[in-house]
Design an enzyme around this catalytic site. Sequence first.
Site, PDB file in Angstrom:
ATOM      1  N   GLY A 109      -8.583   3.575  10.775  1.00  0.00           N
ATOM      2  CA  GLY A 109      -9.000   2.243  10.304  1.00  0.00           C
ATOM      3  C   GLY A 109      -8.887   1.902   8.726  1.00  0.00           C
ATOM      4  CB  THR A 110      -7.147   3.378   5.935  1.00  0.00           C
ATOM      5  OG1 THR A 110      -6.062   3.622   6.520  1.00  0.00           O
ATOM      6  CG2 THR A 110      -8.081   4.706   5.830  1.00  0.00           C
ATOM      7  N   GLY A 111      -6.486   0.573   7.062  1.00  0.00           N
ATOM      8  CA  GLY A 111      -5.730  -0.934   7.012  1.00  0.00           C
ATOM      9  C   GLY A 111      -6.761  -1.891   7.273  1.00  0.00           C
ATOM     10  CB  CYS A 112      -8.686  -2.582  10.168  1.00  0.00           C
ATOM     11  SG  CYS A 112      -7.359  -2.239  11.426  1.00  0.00           S
ATOM     12  CB  THR A 150      -7.423   8.289   7.143  1.00  0.00           C
ATOM     13  OG1 THR A 150      -6.265   8.559   7.620  1.00  0.00           O
ATOM     14  CG2 THR A 150      -7.524   9.268   6.109  1.00  0.00           C
ATOM     15  CE  LYS A 186      -1.941  -1.379   3.523  1.00  0.00           C
ATOM     16  NZ  LYS A 186      -2.786  -1.780   5.059  1.00  0.00           N
TER      17      LYS A 186
END
Length: 271
Positions: A208-211, A206, A175
């Site tokens: 929590g984007t990875g989860c 933003t 990412k």
Amino acid sequence: MQAPPRVLTVAGSDSGGGAGIQADLKTMLALGTHGMSVVTAVTAQNSLGVQDAWPLPVEAVTRQYRSVVDDIGVEAVKTGMLATAELVETVAGLLAATDAPVVVDPVGVSKHGDTLLAPEALDAMRTRLLPAATVVTPNLAEAAYLTGVHVRDEADLRRAAAAVLAHGPRWVLIKGGHLPGDAVDLLTDGTEEHWLRAPRLANRHTHGTGCTLASAIAARLAHGDGVADAVAAAKDYVTGAIAAGFPLGGGIGPVDHGHRMGRRTQEAGPP
């Protein structure tokens, strides 16, 4: 009535509701699946950061996993915060005996810079967990601590991807959201390459984007998508969630997991 596809998250709890199992379950619901959870750690967490964290005992994690998988079954699994070497090794062993695609979000540091993975757990993640992954989804910092490869521009994404793939996952999604310019990610299995681009959005909320992205990939895999289609659909969902992210507390607010479900309740008028 037929049950929706079943997706299991094995991750930590975010008491603020923006990341962790809370984000995972919201994402899974939004994408038409039945979300289930194995809690690996409890955090005291809000928009300002992680104030404390308590890993659960291995027996508690194992019993949760076996309880869900042996009775209900799963069609995809997503892992997040695993905290300790012992938990990484335990979860890797459980996944190895489960016939379902696995999305590994190699959580090491929170968005606020809080450490969520013990340094001694890195070796277990490289040697035990990554080989069990259908897709692993490191951001640039996570790719660096997993491989030592520091990405400074798009050309470095290939080097980072190759270094992660050397540890045995089938696919890696590097990412590149922290690079300048558009948000560009590289998905590859070492043979195929898929470059995914989205415009950079002017929204600081933003959390929590990875989860959310990893859970969205797992949800689409549970629906039967191939990896490339699942990742493209997940990125589209997350881009919309970032665009709709909202302020909460005194720090970084969460992405809006329900952005496809219409405007939030408080904006919909009186009941």
